[in-house]
Design a protein around this motif. Structure first.
Motif, PDB file in Angstrom:
ATOM      1  N   ASP A 116     -39.530  61.056  35.056  1.00  0.00           N
ATOM      2  CA  ASP A 116     -40.998  61.035  34.981  1.00  0.00           C
ATOM      3  C   ASP A 116     -41.638  62.298  35.536  1.00  0.00           C
ATOM      4  OD1 ASP A 116     -40.757  60.755  37.709  1.00  0.00           O
ATOM      5  OD2 ASP A 116     -41.576  58.727  37.802  1.00  0.00           O
ATOM      6  N   SER A 117     -40.867  63.354  35.762  1.00  0.00           N
ATOM      7  CA  SER A 117     -41.452  64.622  36.180  1.00  0.00           C
ATOM      8  C   SER A 117     -42.095  65.322  34.981  1.00  0.00           C
ATOM      9  CB  SER A 117     -40.373  65.533  36.775  1.00  0.00           C
ATOM     10  OG  SER A 117     -40.883  66.826  36.993  1.00  0.00           O
ATOM     11  N   PRO A 118     -43.259  65.952  35.170  1.00  0.00           N
ATOM     12  CA  PRO A 118     -43.910  66.645  34.051  1.00  0.00           C
ATOM     13  C   PRO A 118     -43.305  68.014  33.745  1.00  0.00           C
ATOM     14  CG  PRO A 118     -45.274  66.819  36.001  1.00  0.00           C
ATOM     15  CD  PRO A 118     -44.115  65.931  36.378  1.00  0.00           C
ATOM     16  N   VAL A 119     -42.321  68.439  34.538  1.00  0.00           N
ATOM     17  CA  VAL A 119     -41.670  69.734  34.323  1.00  0.00           C
ATOM     18  C   VAL A 119     -40.157  69.547  34.428  1.00  0.00           C
ATOM     19  CG1 VAL A 119     -43.605  71.144  35.108  1.00  0.00           C
ATOM     20  CG2 VAL A 119     -41.942  70.311  36.776  1.00  0.00           C
ATOM     21  N   PRO A 120     -39.362  70.424  33.784  1.00  0.00           N
ATOM     22  CA  PRO A 120     -37.910  70.260  33.806  1.00  0.00           C
ATOM     23  C   PRO A 120     -37.299  70.634  35.150  1.00  0.00           C
ATOM     24  CG  PRO A 120     -38.511  72.221  32.568  1.00  0.00           C
ATOM     25  CD  PRO A 120     -39.782  71.524  32.887  1.00  0.00           C
ATOM     26  N   ILE A 121     -36.471  69.747  35.685  1.00  0.00           N
ATOM     27  CA  ILE A 121     -35.813  69.954  36.974  1.00  0.00           C
ATOM     28  C   ILE A 121     -34.364  69.492  36.855  1.00  0.00           C
ATOM     29  CG2 ILE A 121     -35.819  69.426  39.442  1.00  0.00           C
ATOM     30  CD1 ILE A 121     -38.763  68.782  39.259  1.00  0.00           C
ATOM     31  N   ASP A 122     -33.444  70.320  37.389  1.00  0.00           N
ATOM     32  CA  ASP A 122     -32.046  69.922  37.535  1.00  0.00           C
ATOM     33  C   ASP A 122     -31.831  69.437  38.959  1.00  0.00           C
ATOM     34  OD1 ASP A 122     -31.133  70.808  34.919  1.00  0.00           O
ATOM     35  OD2 ASP A 122     -31.417  72.833  35.677  1.00  0.00           O
ATOM     36  N   ASN A 123     -31.025  68.393  39.120  1.00  0.00           N
ATOM     37  CA  ASN A 123     -30.697  67.869  40.444  1.00  0.00           C
ATOM     38  C   ASN A 123     -29.170  67.848  40.555  1.00  0.00           C
ATOM     39  OD1 ASN A 123     -30.691  66.660  42.934  1.00  0.00           O
ATOM     40  ND2 ASN A 123     -31.292  64.635  42.194  1.00  0.00           N
ATOM     41  N   ILE A 124     -28.624  68.735  41.383  1.00  0.00           N
ATOM     42  CA  ILE A 124     -27.178  68.949  41.406  1.00  0.00           C
ATOM     43  C   ILE A 124     -26.638  68.626  42.791  1.00  0.00           C
ATOM     44  CG2 ILE A 124     -25.334  70.584  40.924  1.00  0.00           C
ATOM     45  CD1 ILE A 124     -27.562  72.296  39.520  1.00  0.00           C
ATOM     46  N   ALA A 210     -22.142  76.218  51.002  1.00  0.00           N
ATOM     47  CA  ALA A 210     -22.184  75.020  50.162  1.00  0.00           C
ATOM     48  C   ALA A 210     -21.967  73.754  50.982  1.00  0.00           C
ATOM     49  CB  ALA A 210     -21.131  75.128  49.061  1.00  0.00           C
ATOM     50  N   ALA A 211     -21.138  73.837  52.017  1.00  0.00           N
ATOM     51  CA  ALA A 211     -20.812  72.642  52.799  1.00  0.00           C
ATOM     52  C   ALA A 211     -22.025  72.064  53.508  1.00  0.00           C
ATOM     53  CB  ALA A 211     -19.722  72.973  53.822  1.00  0.00           C
ATOM     54  N   ALA A 212     -23.081  72.869  53.718  1.00  0.00           N
ATOM     55  CA  ALA A 212     -24.284  72.388  54.407  1.00  0.00           C
ATOM     56  C   ALA A 212     -25.261  71.715  53.464  1.00  0.00           C
ATOM     57  CB  ALA A 212     -24.970  73.554  55.115  1.00  0.00           C
ATOM     58  N   ILE A 213     -25.024  71.799  52.159  1.00  0.00           N
ATOM     59  CA  ILE A 213     -26.012  71.369  51.162  1.00  0.00           C
ATOM     60  C   ILE A 213     -25.710  69.965  50.657  1.00  0.00           C
ATOM     61  CG2 ILE A 213     -26.924  71.873  48.870  1.00  0.00           C
ATOM     62  CD1 ILE A 213     -26.435  74.814  49.468  1.00  0.00           C
ATOM     63  N   GLU A 214     -26.733  69.141  50.614  1.00  0.00           N
ATOM     64  CA  GLU A 214     -26.627  67.815  50.013  1.00  0.00           C
ATOM     65  C   GLU A 214     -26.792  67.897  48.505  1.00  0.00           C
ATOM     66  OE1 GLU A 214     -29.847  64.425  49.690  1.00  0.00           O
ATOM     67  OE2 GLU A 214     -28.944  64.403  51.693  1.00  0.00           O
ATOM     68  N   ARG A 215     -27.798  68.669  48.084  1.00  0.00           N
ATOM     69  CA  ARG A 215     -28.045  68.839  46.657  1.00  0.00           C
ATOM     70  C   ARG A 215     -28.920  70.072  46.459  1.00  0.00           C
ATOM     71  NH1 ARG A 215     -31.861  65.073  48.328  1.00  0.00           N
ATOM     72  NH2 ARG A 215     -34.008  65.435  47.588  1.00  0.00           N
ATOM     73  N   ILE A 216     -28.963  70.543  45.214  1.00  0.00           N
ATOM     74  CA  ILE A 216     -29.831  71.659  44.845  1.00  0.00           C
ATOM     75  C   ILE A 216     -30.737  71.206  43.708  1.00  0.00           C
ATOM     76  CG2 ILE A 216     -29.925  74.002  43.917  1.00  0.00           C
ATOM     77  CD1 ILE A 216     -27.280  74.588  45.195  1.00  0.00           C
ATOM     78  N   GLU A 217     -32.037  71.424  43.884  1.00  0.00           N
ATOM     79  CA  GLU A 217     -33.005  71.117  42.842  1.00  0.00           C
ATOM     80  C   GLU A 217     -33.460  72.427  42.212  1.00  0.00           C
ATOM     81  OE1 GLU A 217     -34.759  67.213  45.238  1.00  0.00           O
ATOM     82  OE2 GLU A 217     -36.023  69.001  44.978  1.00  0.00           O
ATOM     83  N   VAL A 218     -33.320  72.524  40.900  1.00  0.00           N
ATOM     84  CA  VAL A 218     -33.697  73.732  40.177  1.00  0.00           C
ATOM     85  C   VAL A 218     -34.877  73.404  39.272  1.00  0.00           C
ATOM     86  CG1 VAL A 218     -32.928  75.574  38.636  1.00  0.00           C
ATOM     87  CG2 VAL A 218     -31.305  74.537  40.242  1.00  0.00           C
ATOM     88  N   LEU A 219     -36.057  73.893  39.661  1.00  0.00           N
ATOM     89  CA  LEU A 219     -37.275  73.711  38.864  1.00  0.00           C
ATOM     90  C   LEU A 219     -37.355  74.846  37.855  1.00  0.00           C
ATOM     91  CD1 LEU A 219     -40.127  72.596  38.229  1.00  0.00           C
ATOM     92  CD2 LEU A 219     -40.962  73.929  40.179  1.00  0.00           C
ATOM     93  N   ARG A 220     -37.223  74.521  36.581  1.00  0.00           N
ATOM     94  CA  ARG A 220     -37.231  75.534  35.525  1.00  0.00           C
ATOM     95  C   ARG A 220     -38.623  75.627  34.904  1.00  0.00           C
ATOM     96  NH1 ARG A 220     -34.445  73.165  31.808  1.00  0.00           N
ATOM     97  NH2 ARG A 220     -33.664  71.329  32.888  1.00  0.00           N
ATOM     98  N   ASP A 221     -39.577  76.090  35.704  1.00  0.00           N
ATOM     99  CA  ASP A 221     -40.951  76.206  35.231  1.00  0.00           C
ATOM    100  C   ASP A 221     -41.711  77.072  36.220  1.00  0.00           C
ATOM    101  OD1 ASP A 221     -42.896  75.373  33.221  1.00  0.00           O
ATOM    102  OD2 ASP A 221     -43.915  74.361  34.874  1.00  0.00           O
ATOM    103  N   GLY A 222     -42.738  77.765  35.746  1.00  0.00           N
ATOM    104  CA  GLY A 222     -43.548  78.571  36.638  1.00  0.00           C
ATOM    105  C   GLY A 222     -44.218  77.714  37.699  1.00  0.00           C
ATOM    106  N   ALA A 223     -44.213  78.172  38.954  1.00  0.00           N
ATOM    107  CA  ALA A 223     -44.744  77.351  40.044  1.00  0.00           C
ATOM    108  C   ALA A 223     -45.488  78.187  41.080  1.00  0.00           C
ATOM    109  CB  ALA A 223     -43.607  76.573  40.712  1.00  0.00           C
TER     110      ALA A 223
END
Length: 876
Positions: A116-124, A210-223
């Motif tokens: 339901d996000s209005p912009v494309p986001i990757d959640n890794i 990388a070991a400190a990261i839970e996840r990475i969110e990549v917003l592929r849109d101008g912000a």
């Protein structure tokens, strides 16, 4: 409305309690899934309208009687019903498919799903990143996000130790990187060598373990309207781990099938948690890699003019067909220490939080080998007297320290969620050039030189307020930022050059004239509004005003919309304006580089934008902000619960891009000296460069993602992902050449430099990942197609070369020995695929006289060949 219902329900239960029938109590806790805290979960007292949602940290608080049942639900997760059992109730939910993953980036007031996000986001998640088999964050993202690119650069001074990375082909400068939603400092380095991203500044992605990261969110849109400068291409938000069930230790090692590039790494992640919700997560890591070498074998040296059969040097050429070169990944040693902590206030009324870390990294790369006929060693500084002299290999060594720290508080104020924080980040690079000499110092020349370095730091204060008012979500806030950039001169011996032939061979030290300390400050204010008039329709808007002390102000805005297709998906679109402030580095950088061209050695000078020579004598205007217009539209759709598809079109127009010009030298005529040549002569250089706003570009592309999960296959489950990016960047209109240069016939941004923007990165990349889980076994096959890239000659199209697209296949096999021990073996580039080789049709500079077997100015995926790694993970 939710708040109203919550309070109404509380009053109702209290009323019943006073009648002697039921006793109301405040129930609170944390809702999480296997990857950590889960925001946005609906919590309702069964059979009533009393409800709430979990906040950004997965926390909830609700009034319920002692016999009540709480219902926890969210799209894509199994609904759970839990009978009230005390005042504290923590709940773990089963993760949903990719489109239902919760994301925080791009949403100030309310967590949303990718659906339901209005912009494309990757959640890794971390597990997904590690299943790429890659060693560092930048490489993991390259093999996980189609529109993200990063590859190792060879023989490119400090650039070899940072690996320029970009999103959607828009260059390293136009992607904003956040850690836990707070701005990450840029690196101190400007990429000034002939690589992708030349002239730009990025974030040092190798500085985050990388070991400190839970996840990475990549917003592929101008912000830019939401986050400020740099967010033209998008935003990468790295969310750190909080509460972990185990202490985890990972040990890994590997090497190439050529027998070089040995690597070894170990990392530890652990945590502490308190009954009151306090947490401390700590990560320590060490990684090292050895060099690889994939040089050409010319057997002759057209670059210097020494050919096979030469009476003096023919035997040396025959015995050293690779001309002594080292072309490949650099040596590297890296140490990381990171933490993430929080302490809630009493009664869950707020939280103090802090996070940060430090990375120390030492690297060694290699310059062009100085053959004995090129540079002599008459004083036996680099070889023993009486022995044959075979030349020498200068090394370029970096010592990088990146540190950042954020501290803040969150609390409620008049039903607003308030977040007030301060952030400090710094990146420092010191350079050494070793195994070399300064000819002009003769027998007194050192063979090791400290040649200077750079530091960049920023300090920020942020205040963010947000509130959900039923159908309307509002957010607003302010940011104050100060940036500092400094350049340090090298040892005098490194730039001693009375004859014009001196300096430390391969990299002249930064001179006192290049030393600088510069700073600037800016402030910004923003507002963000979302309106959901119906369950299906979402309309959003944001506006931001930013004012910089050195070039002025900017207003950016954004509108977005989403139309829900129920639980099947959504249609979405956005339009935004954006900006990027020229970095302090680009404004103040100056230096001298040694070049080899046409059989001669020359010195090239970079003049900064505040130098009177550039601004007054040559008429180059003051740098100002780039501006952009970004439009995107797409669809997300669930064909069935475990099969989802998303497609997004985008177009990004960037005006007045800050570029680093090509080499500008003597015009070659025999007439009078022009103003540019006068500058060259006065400064004892053969060419010059500078930064200028001179190019406008248009980038169009499509992102596609297909996820098919939990497919029953035999006795196991198969997950499949197909993701792709197709993009095209063109230069719009004429290049804005300053008047003096145009009048004297200079081309400041030639065909080769233009190609670095339009064709140095793949215009297409396709990822096909297959993950088969069979009891204790996990079999992963990742196929990555890197599209073609094109190198253009500076002036002669006949010398251009296109390097074909290639598919790299990675195989990872994992085995879980028991609950506490697991291991895997990964074979990256299973079929030993290399890029196309450089052909012989270019001029001698194209491959530096045959020294390079593979392209060095355009780079799809490096040229290490097959790499085999093994790792073990221990939990305790």
């Amino acid at each position: 409305m939710t708040k109203f219902l919550n309070h109404f329900g509380m009053m109702f239960l209290l009323f019943i309690g006073t009648s002697g029938t039921l006793i109301a109590q405040e129930v609170s806790g944390v809702v999480s899934d296997e990857s950590g805290a889960l925001p946005g979960v609906s919590v309702i007292v069964k059979g009533t309208t009393t409800g709430t949602t979990t906040d950004f940290d997965g926390k909830y608080s609700i009034s319920a009687d002692s016999n009540a049942v709480l219902v926890f639900s969210y799209v894509g997760y199994e609904t759970q019903e839990k009978a009230v059992s005390g005042n504290k109730m923590n709940v773990t939910m089963q993760s949903g498919v990719a489109l239902d993953a919760i994301v925080l980036t791009g949403n100030r007031a309310k967590p949303r799903t990718i659906l339901d996000s209005p912009v494309p986001i990757d959640n890794i998640g971390l597990d997904e990143m590690r299943k790429t088999g890659q060693p560092t964050i930048d490489k993991m993202l390259t093999y996980k996000v189609p529109s993200f690119n990063s590859s190792t650069q060879a023989v490119s001074d400090a650039t070899a130790h940072f690996d320029p990375a970009d999103l959607r082909g828009l260059g390293p400068s136009r992607t904003l990187v956040l850690v836990n939603g707070k701005r990450k400092n840029q690196s101190a380095l400007v990429y000034i060598n002939d690589t992708p991203g030349k002239g730009e500044v990025g974030v040092d992605l190798k500085s985050i373990p990388a070991a400190a990261i839970e996840r990475i969110e990549v917003l592929r849109d101008g912000a830019s309207a939401q986050y400020g400068s740099d967010a033209i291409a998008g935003v990468i938000n790295m969310v750190l781990k909080k509460n972990v069930e185990y202490t985890t230790v990972n040990v890994k090692s590997g090497m190439t099938t050529e027998g070089d590039g040995f690597n070894f790494g170990v990392d530890l992640n652990t945590g502490l948690s308190g009954d009151n919700g306090a947490y401390l997560n700590f990560t320590a890591g060490y990684y090292e890699q050895e060099k690889t070498n994939r040089p050409g074998a010319p057997g002759t040296d057209a670059l210097i003019g020494v050919y096979a059969g030469d009476q003096t040097w023919g035997d040396w050429l025959a015995n050293n067909p690779e001309l002594g070169m080292n072309v490949g990944q650099p040596e590297l040693k890296k140490l990381d220490l990171f933490f993430n902590a929080g302490v809630p206030f009493k009664n869950d009324s707020g939280e103090f939080y802090t996070f940060g870390g430090v990375t120390s990294r030492q690297g060694t790369s290699f310059a062009l080998y100085r053959a004995p006929y090129w540079v002599g060693d008459p004083y036996n500084l680099l070889h023993e007297a009486g022995s044959d002299y075979n030349g020498f290999q200068p090394t370029f060594e970096t010592d990088v320290v990146d540190n950042n720290l954020t501290a803040g508080v969150k609390w409620k104020l008049f039903n607003f969620d308030v977040d007030f924080s301060g952030t400090y980040g710094r990146n420092r690079i010191d350079y050494d050039v070793n195994n070399t000499l300064n000819i002009d110092l003769g027998a007194n020349s050192p063979i090791e030189f400290a040649v200077g370095g750079y530091t960049f730091s920023n300090s920020l204060a942020n205040l963010d307020l947000s509130r959900s008012l039923g159908q309307v979500n509002i957010a607003f806030g302010a940011e104050i930022k100060k940036e500092n950039f400094s350049a340090r001169a090298g040892d005098p011996a490194s730039y001693y050059n009375p004859t014009g032939n001196g300096n430390a061979q391969s990299f002249p030290g930064l001179q006192p004239a290049n030393a600088v300390r510069a700073d600037r400050h800016n402030y910004g204010v923003y507002g963000d509004l979302e309106w959901e008039p119906t369950d299906a329709l979402l309309i959003g808007g944001a506006i931001r005003y930013e004012d910089f002390s050195d070039f002025g102000d900017n207003v950016s805005w954004k509108v977005s919309g989403r139309y829900s297709l129920g639980d099947k998906g959504a249609l979405r679109a956005s339009y935004s304006t954006g900006f990027r402030a020229p970095s302090l580095h680009q404004i103040y950088l100056s230096n001298v580089q040694t070049l080899v061209s046409g059989g001669s050695i020359s010195n090239q000078g970079t003049f900064n934008n505040v130098d009177p020579i550039i601004r007054e004598d040559l008429g180059v205007p003051q740098l100002t902000a780039e501006t952009s217009k970004n439009i995107s539209a797409g669809i997300t759709y669930k064909v069935k619960p475990n099969l989802s598809v998303s497609a997004d079109f985008y177009n990004v127009k960037v005006d007045d891009r800050v570029l680093f010009t090509g080499e500008i030298g003597f015009d070659g005529d025999d007439g009078s000296t022009n103003p540019v040549e006068s500058v060259l002569i006065a400064n004892s250089i053969t060419s010059l460069k500078f930064f200028v706003n001179a190019v406008s570009t248009s980038t169009s592309g499509v992102d596609l993602v297909v996820n098919y999960t939990n497919i029953d296959l035999g006795k196991g489950l198969l997950n499949a992902t197909l993701a792709a990016n197709f993009n095209e960047t063109t230069i719009e209109g004429a290049i804005d050449t300053p008047a003096i240069f145009a009048a004297n016939g200079y081309e400041i941004f030639n065909r080769k430099e233009q190609a670095r923007i339009t064709s140095a990165r793949p215009k297409s990349k396709v990822l096909l990942g297959l993950d088969y889980d069979l009891n204790k076994w996990d079999f992963i096959v990742n196929n990555t197609y890197f599209g073609e890239v094109t190198w253009q000659h500076g002036s002669n199209p006949a010398f251009d070369q296109t390097f074909a697209g290639k598919v790299l296949t990675d195989l990872i096999v994992g085995y879980e020995f028991n609950e506490k021990v697991s291991g895997n073996i990964s074979v990256n580039n299973l079929f030993n695929v290399y890029p196309d080789e450089l052909d012989a049709k270019g001029d001698v500079v194209t491959d530096l006289g045959g020294r390079f077997k593979y392209a060095w100015e355009v780079n799809q995926f490096g040229f290490n060949g097959t790499i085999i790694n093994a790792s073990l993970a221990f939990k305790f």
